[in-house]
Design an enzyme around this catalytic site. Sequence first.
Site, PDB file in Angstrom:
ATOM      1  N   GLU A 229       0.883  -1.176   0.000  1.00  0.00           N
ATOM      2  CA  GLU A 229       0.000   0.000   0.000  1.00  0.00           C
ATOM      3  C   GLU A 229       0.911   1.214   0.000  1.00  0.00           C
ATOM      4  OE1 GLU A 229      -3.017  -0.364  -0.496  1.00  0.00           O
ATOM      5  OE2 GLU A 229      -3.550  -2.361   0.209  1.00  0.00           O
TER       6      GLU A 229
ATOM      7  N   CYS B  21      -2.892   8.462   2.936  1.00  0.00           N
ATOM      8  CA  CYS B  21      -2.618   7.925   1.599  1.00  0.00           C
ATOM      9  C   CYS B  21      -3.792   8.202   0.675  1.00  0.00           C
ATOM     10  CB  CYS B  21      -2.329   6.427   1.676  1.00  0.00           C
ATOM     11  SG  CYS B  21      -3.582   5.485   2.554  1.00  0.00           S
TER      12      CYS B  21
END
Length: 515
Positions: free
Chosen positions: A271, A305
């Site tokens: 990720e 993110c």
Amino acid sequence: MSDTHHIEIPTTDELRTLARTSLERCGVDLAALGATSPARITTRSPITGEDLFDVSAATADEVERAIEDAHAAFLTWRTVPAPVRGQLVKRLGELLTEHKADVANLISIEVGKIAAEALGEVQEMIDICDFAVGLSRQLEGRTMPSERAGHRLMEQWHPLGVVGVITAFNFPAAVWSWNTAVAVVCGDTVVWKPSELTALTAAACSALFDRAAREVGAPAHLNVTVPASAADSQVLVDSPRVPLVSATGSERMGGQIAPRVAQRFGRTILELGGNNAAVVTPSADLELATRAIVFSAAGTAGQRCTTMRRVIVHEDVAEVLIDRVVTAYRGLPIGSPFDESTLVGPLIDGRAHTAMSTALADATAAGGTVLVGGGRRPSSDGSFYVEPAVVRMPGQADVVRRETFAPILYVMTYSTFEEAIALHNEVPQGLSSAIFTLDQREAERFIAADGSDCGLVNVNIGTSGAEIGGAFGGEKTTGGGRESGSDAWRAYMRRTTNTVNYSRELPLAQGVNFG
């Protein structure tokens, strides 16, 4: 930006006291946590920019021992029925509920998240525990029809082994829980390398996990936490005892980890970067879009993110939308995360502030205009409270194509829907995306195969705030991994295809006759 909120922050001594109280309530042995060896990590708070405590760090040898301990525990844990494994995660969720405020306090102290977001992160942990408990009774395989009479063809999913979990500072607890709750019910064990910036939060989560394990009679070392430097934790990436490495961080970090794990034929869940955009069409509900954009772009001081970093707005509604967003930005309360009126806390450190300043300079050099924000609020030398910025760009320059982990929102315009999709997809990252439209055709086109190329594709909501029920992750340089809900559990298990012959014959597949 007007000074809508005077920055009044707790003292470092007050933060230390609150941290000690929260750690003790979670069951952390403060004497053992303190630095007792030459290897140490100095924890600090971005709220004041000052150091809090020195804590013991794991050496490379200790990381190796942690892997061996977790592997030994796995050999027992993999034989425990999955619904029984689920009882551990159920108890963990109960303890997190009981200590929700304590863990949230530590997140705010170490990350600078406002209280509402820190509490939301812990709620996310509780939610994934609920999900994983249900999952413990649904790790299903398939039964397929065999072409051979008297035969059964089926699949089973089995525990994989030790899962190495590497987490970033911005979600210091939730990402660990996404991995650990699912891995544990799948029969795996975990070695957790938390960010060096969030060692206190990791200690609290680990203590609650260990307590849950003791209370349900589970083996020790199902989760082993190794607060270590990047150099000392490399064994976690290279060890053949770790078949899966789940890493959250920068694209650069992922580029280093992925080939090393692949070289030993291990698996990864990555990720990495997010350069997330929203397309705003002429039919959009602009009031709704404004609220979603401001939360997605300025929340957590731009350090998610899934932070919205680009807005691609149709030229017919651009001026109205930009005016609304700029007006909202001028009124954002900036200050202490523990002040209930605060919406924007501090950046994590000076490096983040330097990156933001550099990006704004690069954007201006590329023809961009800073419409609001970008400045640093007066505070202590070591803390960095900044004004979230909106920058109007003439096009997608190089600075727009890279992820800057700070609250900068680039705004560009488009004339045709095809142009909007092209601008949206023309970045290396592919995590989260959104469209604001009341036109069903535009919404359907955006989520279709030739629309957004991201892993998360939303309609009339922002780019952040994913629920745990869906698989979380992205494409391209974001890494392609999936965590949390849906069928993400399959990454933590290995599949076997079984053929059972319950006849007295031995026919071969495909009608092969071997005498």
